[in-house]
Design a protein around this motif. Structure first.
Motif, PDB file in Angstrom:
ATOM      1  N   HIS A  42       1.132  -1.166   0.342  1.00 39.22           N
ATOM      2  CA  HIS A  42      -0.415  -0.003   0.519  1.00 39.22           C
ATOM      3  C   HIS A  42       0.882   1.706  -0.216  1.00 39.22           C
ATOM      4  N   ASN A  43       1.585   1.199   0.512  1.00 39.75           N
ATOM      5  CA  ASN A  43       2.713   2.243   1.199  1.00 39.75           C
ATOM      6  C   ASN A  43       3.873   2.738  -0.231  1.00 39.75           C
ATOM      7  N   ALA A  44       4.608   1.571  -1.623  1.00 40.66           N
ATOM      8  CA  ALA A  44       4.847   1.540  -2.398  1.00 40.66           C
ATOM      9  C   ALA A  44       3.567   2.521  -3.152  1.00 40.66           C
ATOM     10  N   HIS A  45       2.887   1.377  -3.508  1.00 37.60           N
ATOM     11  CA  HIS A  45       0.911   2.011  -4.549  1.00 37.60           C
ATOM     12  C   HIS A  45       0.904   3.555  -3.959  1.00 37.60           C
ATOM     13  N   MET A  46       1.362   4.413  -2.866  1.00 39.50           N
ATOM     14  CA  MET A  46       1.143   5.730  -2.435  1.00 39.50           C
ATOM     15  C   MET A  46       2.325   6.747  -2.770  1.00 39.50           C
ATOM     16  N   GLY A  47       3.278   6.108  -2.643  1.00 40.82           N
ATOM     17  CA  GLY A  47       4.536   6.603  -2.399  1.00 40.82           C
ATOM     18  C   GLY A  47       5.757   6.560  -1.903  1.00 40.82           C
ATOM     19  N   VAL A  48       5.161   6.267  -1.261  1.00 41.16           N
ATOM     20  CA  VAL A  48       5.852   6.073   0.660  1.00 41.16           C
ATOM     21  C   VAL A  48       7.501   5.004   0.460  1.00 41.16           C
ATOM     22  N   TRP A  49       8.331   5.097   0.653  1.00 33.34           N
ATOM     23  CA  TRP A  49       9.371   4.163   0.685  1.00 33.34           C
ATOM     24  C   TRP A  49       9.610   4.559   2.043  1.00 33.34           C
ATOM     25  N   SER A  50       9.360   2.209   2.598  1.00 34.34           N
ATOM     26  CA  SER A  50      10.040   2.549   4.014  1.00 34.34           C
ATOM     27  C   SER A  50      11.169   1.479   4.099  1.00 34.34           C
TER      28      SER A  50
END
Length: 63
Positions: free
Chosen positions: A55-63
């Motif tokens: 989900h974060n990758a889809h939103m452009g957030v890199w963890s």
């Protein structure tokens, strides 16, 4: 072991576990249930983490 050929049974019998008492059988069943639940919980946590990362990758957030 009643379905085993008598010739084979004589060779297998020394390696067969002794018959369990009802209390031992219940303890084994409970232990198996707990192990299953722990495995299921670990799998559920892993799946939730994978979903969150995706989900974060889809939103452009890199963890």
């Amino acid at each position: 072991m009643q379905n085993v050929n008598p010739t084979v049974r004589q060779f297998v019998a020394p390696f067969a576990p002794p018959p369990a008492t009802p209390e031992e059988f219940e303890a084994l069943r409970v232990r198996a249930d707990l192990e299953h639940l722990q495995h299921r919980e670990a799998s559920r946590n892993h799946r939730a983490l994978v979903d969150q990362v995706q989900h974060n990758a889809h939103m452009g957030v890199w963890s």
